[in-house]
Design a protein around this motif. Sequence first.
Motif, PDB file in Angstrom:
ATOM      1  N   ALA A   1      12.515  64.526  23.177  1.00  0.00           N
ATOM      2  CA  ALA A   1      13.809  63.995  23.556  1.00  0.00           C
ATOM      3  C   ALA A   1      13.003  61.903  23.033  1.00  0.00           C
ATOM      4  O   ALA A   1      13.472  61.177  22.413  1.00  0.00           O
ATOM      5  CB  ALA A   1      14.649  63.266  24.410  1.00  0.00           C
TER       6      ALA A   1
ATOM      7  N   CYS B   1      14.625  59.464  28.207  1.00  0.00           N
ATOM      8  CA  CYS B   1      14.716  60.762  28.246  1.00  0.00           C
ATOM      9  C   CYS B   1      15.193  61.789  29.084  1.00  0.00           C
ATOM     10  O   CYS B   1      15.484  62.628  28.856  1.00  0.00           O
ATOM     11  CB  CYS B   1      13.226  61.292  27.488  1.00  0.00           C
TER      12      CYS B   1
ATOM     13  N   LEU C   1      19.852  70.855  21.090  1.00  0.00           N
ATOM     14  CA  LEU C   1      19.245  69.234  20.829  1.00  0.00           C
ATOM     15  C   LEU C   1      18.722  69.219  20.093  1.00  0.00           C
ATOM     16  O   LEU C   1      19.259  67.995  19.207  1.00  0.00           O
ATOM     17  CB  LEU C   1      17.475  69.796  21.804  1.00  0.00           C
TER      18      LEU C   1
ATOM     19  N   THR D   1      26.821  64.396  27.355  1.00  0.00           N
ATOM     20  CA  THR D   1      25.452  64.266  28.124  1.00  0.00           C
ATOM     21  C   THR D   1      25.492  65.840  27.134  1.00  0.00           C
ATOM     22  O   THR D   1      26.103  66.650  26.896  1.00  0.00           O
ATOM     23  CB  THR D   1      24.665  64.157  28.733  1.00  0.00           C
ATOM     24  N   PHE D   2      24.247  66.356  27.059  1.00  0.00           N
ATOM     25  CA  PHE D   2      23.567  67.083  26.231  1.00  0.00           C
ATOM     26  C   PHE D   2      23.718  69.077  27.026  1.00  0.00           C
ATOM     27  O   PHE D   2      24.067  69.612  27.298  1.00  0.00           O
ATOM     28  CB  PHE D   2      22.016  67.390  26.098  1.00  0.00           C
ATOM     29  N   ARG D   3      23.509  68.406  29.001  1.00  0.00           N
ATOM     30  CA  ARG D   3      23.803  69.342  30.000  1.00  0.00           C
ATOM     31  C   ARG D   3      25.293  69.852  29.999  1.00  0.00           C
ATOM     32  O   ARG D   3      25.551  71.359  30.278  1.00  0.00           O
ATOM     33  CB  ARG D   3      23.145  68.903  31.031  1.00  0.00           C
TER      34      ARG D   3
ATOM     35  N   GLY E   1      22.147  58.629  26.838  1.00  0.00           N
ATOM     36  CA  GLY E   1      21.896  60.168  26.056  1.00  0.00           C
ATOM     37  C   GLY E   1      23.951  60.067  26.419  1.00  0.00           C
ATOM     38  O   GLY E   1      23.358  61.839  26.147  1.00  0.00           O
TER      39      GLY E   1
ATOM     40  N   LYS F   1      14.158  58.512  21.779  1.00  0.00           N
ATOM     41  CA  LYS F   1      15.959  58.068  22.616  1.00  0.00           C
ATOM     42  C   LYS F   1      15.136  57.351  24.256  1.00  0.00           C
ATOM     43  O   LYS F   1      13.770  57.955  24.564  1.00  0.00           O
ATOM     44  CB  LYS F   1      16.062  59.665  23.029  1.00  0.00           C
TER      45      LYS F   1
ATOM     46  N   LEU G   1      21.400  66.170  19.233  1.00  0.00           N
ATOM     47  CA  LEU G   1      20.559  64.786  18.651  1.00  0.00           C
ATOM     48  C   LEU G   1      21.052  63.896  17.145  1.00  0.00           C
ATOM     49  O   LEU G   1      21.030  62.648  16.658  1.00  0.00           O
ATOM     50  CB  LEU G   1      18.812  64.931  18.934  1.00  0.00           C
TER      51      LEU G   1
ATOM     52  N   SER H   1      17.374  62.287  31.102  1.00  0.00           N
ATOM     53  CA  SER H   1      19.042  62.866  30.738  1.00  0.00           C
ATOM     54  C   SER H   1      19.525  62.776  30.322  1.00  0.00           C
ATOM     55  O   SER H   1      20.368  63.885  30.581  1.00  0.00           O
ATOM     56  CB  SER H   1      19.749  61.098  30.724  1.00  0.00           C
ATOM     57  N   TYR H   2      18.178  64.055  29.336  1.00  0.00           N
ATOM     58  CA  TYR H   2      18.359  65.767  28.037  1.00  0.00           C
ATOM     59  C   TYR H   2      18.069  66.716  29.481  1.00  0.00           C
ATOM     60  O   TYR H   2      18.198  68.133  28.729  1.00  0.00           O
ATOM     61  CB  TYR H   2      17.409  64.955  27.483  1.00  0.00           C
TER      62      TYR H   2
END
Length: 508
Positions: A333, A341, A366, A413-415, A378, A338, A370, A343-344
């Motif tokens: 990230a 980062c 990921l 978010t990514f999570r 994020g 970004k 992105l 938070s990813y």
Amino acid sequence: MASRNHGPSPTSLSTPLLSDSIAPAPAVNGRDHDAASTCDGDPFAFLSEDRPPRDRGPSPADPFRNATPEWAGGLYGWVRTLLCTPLAAVRLVLFGLAIAVGYAATWVALRGWADVQNRPREGAGPMPAWRRRLMWITRISARCILFSFGYHWIRKKGRPAPRELAPIVVSNHVSYIDPIFYFYELFPTIVSSESHDALPFVGTIIRAMQVIYVDRFSPTSRKAAVNEIKRKAACNSFPRVLLFPEGTTTNGRFLISFQHGAFIPGYPVQPVVVRYPHVHFDQSWGNISLLKLMFKMFTQFHNFMETSYAMAQALNVLPTSYSYGDSMIMARAVEAGKENCSSYMVEMAWVKDIYGVSTAEAMELLECFLMMNPDSNGRVRVQDFWALFGLDCSPLCKKIFHYFDFDNKESITFRQKQPLFQCACATAFEKCRDPETSEISQAQLADVLRLSMLLPSDDGMMKLFRTFDIDNDEKISRDDFVTCLSKFPFLIALFAGPVNGEVYIEIV
């Protein structure tokens, strides 16, 4: 992120995919349900009655954040830096001399030793005694390097058990100072990434430690490394084997998930704890550049370091489910430019345990995330999410997205993870494939999407088809189909109609 949970049995694939704005068409050949029937807002209800495990929410912990302010750090930081600048110049000279002397001694110690001339080979014998004695010059040079960084004295608690009793040493990993200290204190064999062999000076010195190289993403390499650990731990002619089971550096305030390599051989393990007490300067090598960290170390009056050979109650830190994979995610990230980062990060140890997702798979996901143009926090909006697949925000697409939008923020978010339904993948392919070719053409895929009221543009249709056509042969094979849905499991909702033998129409 994709998960690896097993899907439901085919008998559970019976509930129609509906929403407040979508209902099935009148029965065709007796196969479809009543047009007035509806169900809840779960776009995956047709797969199973049970909803998959929910994300437990982001952890407030950040085990990789360096807490030191920027270059100055207030009035005290400016004054200290100005006063220590002449001292930093002297320390830099001492650092350079120690590196030069240590490298020269190591070069002589390794000269003519075929086992490590290029890189340590598996099955090589221990270092001859006269070469080990010569390496004391390098070990003393390592202590001079620590002195140049401001570690004038190091407080040690306890004594290590004899090598015969505990041939393997494990330690937490906070800074690049850790291996320098252990090199001086124990001169162990270390387990290291293969990339370190190419580093100037460092590669030569770790070869003298008869390093065990490992590619953490290669099962073959990991297995070979475990065998080497066993072999060297079993022979008292080798030094101790040192491992950092966390696999990366943290800020020392948390423990992240351990790798198992140190414990698989089954030999007694000597735990060692490293701490860096501080008030103004966090010495951890987290999300801070190496040059910046070295500059700050050079401009301190003194840096504190403690080691303890009794791990119980020594750290007084919180364990977390973060792992080396999270540091890779955050680094990617950062590389992508970004913001925020951390938070990813997803707590990869927990993700792997619950969903079966490997670090390599998480990194692939990921890259896709992105490409969805996440904002400064994020988060990805629904329009950007579906644009990656060539689809517009139809009612069905919004509904699928809402399934992952736990916070109802119109972004994810990514999570925020998605469920994987293995059985439904096979069922959907069987319903959609051409009976003669056992493949799905672009026209057949378009027909499937019409059943679910998705009518993408020609460009969008081509983009979605290419997403499924993994091998780019202009047709979707069974392997292509399953591989794509394994990577993007939420797309299975697009095939609800064929799975249940239903047609969907939009109610205006």
